[in-house]
Design a protein around this motif. Sequence first.
Motif, short mmCIF file in Angstrom:
data_model
loop_
_atom_site.label_atom_id
_atom_site.label_comp_id
_atom_site.label_asym_id
_atom_site.label_seq_id
_atom_site.Cartn_x
_atom_site.Cartn_y
_atom_site.Cartn_z
N VAL A 119 0.85 -1.19 0.00
CA VAL A 119 0.00 0.00 0.00
C VAL A 119 0.89 1.24 0.00
N PRO A 120 0.36 2.37 -0.47
CA PRO A 120 1.17 3.59 -0.48
C PRO A 120 1.61 4.00 0.92
N LYS A 174 -11.39 5.78 8.83
CA LYS A 174 -10.72 6.85 9.57
C LYS A 174 -9.49 7.35 8.81
N THR A 175 -8.69 6.42 8.32
CA THR A 175 -7.50 6.77 7.54
C THR A 175 -7.46 5.91 6.28
N ARG A 176 -6.71 6.36 5.29
CA ARG A 176 -6.58 5.63 4.03
C ARG A 176 -5.15 5.77 3.52
N ARG A 177 -4.75 4.84 2.72
CA ARG A 177 -3.47 4.91 2.03
C ARG A 177 -3.75 5.31 0.59
N ASN A 224 -8.43 6.20 -6.17
CA ASN A 224 -8.57 7.64 -5.99
C ASN A 224 -8.30 8.41 -7.28
N PHE A 225 -7.79 7.71 -8.30
CA PHE A 225 -7.65 8.31 -9.61
C PHE A 225 -9.05 8.47 -10.23
N GLY A 260 -9.29 3.64 -0.64
CA GLY A 260 -7.86 3.52 -0.42
C GLY A 260 -7.25 2.80 -1.61
N ASP A 261 -5.94 2.89 -1.76
CA ASP A 261 -5.23 2.29 -2.88
C ASP A 261 -4.34 1.15 -2.40
#
Length: 351
Positions: A18-19, A47-50, A151-152, A166-167
């Motif tokens: 993951v990023p 809550k959070t994403r990569r 997300n693109f 997320g990516d």
Amino acid sequence: MANGILKNVEIKGIACAVPDHLVNNEDFFGVFGEESVQKFINMTGVKTRRVAIDEQCASDLCYVAAKKLMERLNWEASTIDALIFITQTPDYAVPATACVMQHRLGLSDECIAFDINLGCSAYVYGLWQAATMISTQNINRVLLLVGDTSNFGINPNDSATAMIFGDGGTATALEKTEGKDIKYFLKTKGSGYKYIMVPAGHARSRSQTIVDKSEYELSMNGADIFNFTITDVQKSLADFMAENSIGKNDVDMYVFHQANLFIIKHLTKKLGIPIEKVPISIDRYGNTSGESIPLTLVDALGSEQSDDTIKLLLCGFGVGLSYGAIYLEMKKSACIPMIYTNYYFDGVDKK
């Protein structure tokens, strides 16, 4: 529905990259308002994403995962008979990204390589495809790559999609193994194809003049997707378990596509599954499309050192509408720890 048993095939390893770039959804307070964002977090669980940096593609993340996995398993590139790449964010319109990945990974020119365009159900369909090739053909090893940089093409001002995805990129190694079986079902409800869609940008819109930029961005009908999941998906999954005599005690872990926390909890409740058997990754990684199932497995089992087997029921559902499930056993130690990277391909891959 398409269902059956594929014999003599086993998952030997799973890796996920993951990023390194972490996005906190609370950072959107100033965009959508604190109350609206907090409500979104409570419902979806995100809550959070990569999130991939601009130069980074799904193939880059899959490449890093594949290299690490091949090294872990001591798989020589020349011994891999097929490479399947599943994504909805390929490197190019033409050629297939799988051909690029065959070259980048140094696989033999004798290797089969092809792309599949699927999203939320990608992993279960991919496992079925890889297992079918091993079970019915003269193929011993398959490398299944599933990844997306979702997300693109997302509108950063659309509260329904800007904070959910997320990516990531994953690699799964499958090998012919006597006595190891995979049970499956796969289904499609194409009447709901508009529920998750990017309307413009490809052949169907080539003769149209697109004025509204949002036509090139992902649109999503959350209510209809939710109804589809807790009706069609739930019933099909319950029928699959009944037809294959899979009792609740025959499953150690149920790994669902991480659509959102609200959907996962309702599906779990309707199936009567103990929530303790349902791992969650969406809170820290977001909805990671087709790679969400292997990502969740790596998140849950990546630190395991045990060679004990674990019985898994994997279920993917969503865009298409496409869905299905896989029931199998694998070693707990098959998953390797999560990889965080901002690496991207600039014409020459690192060694």
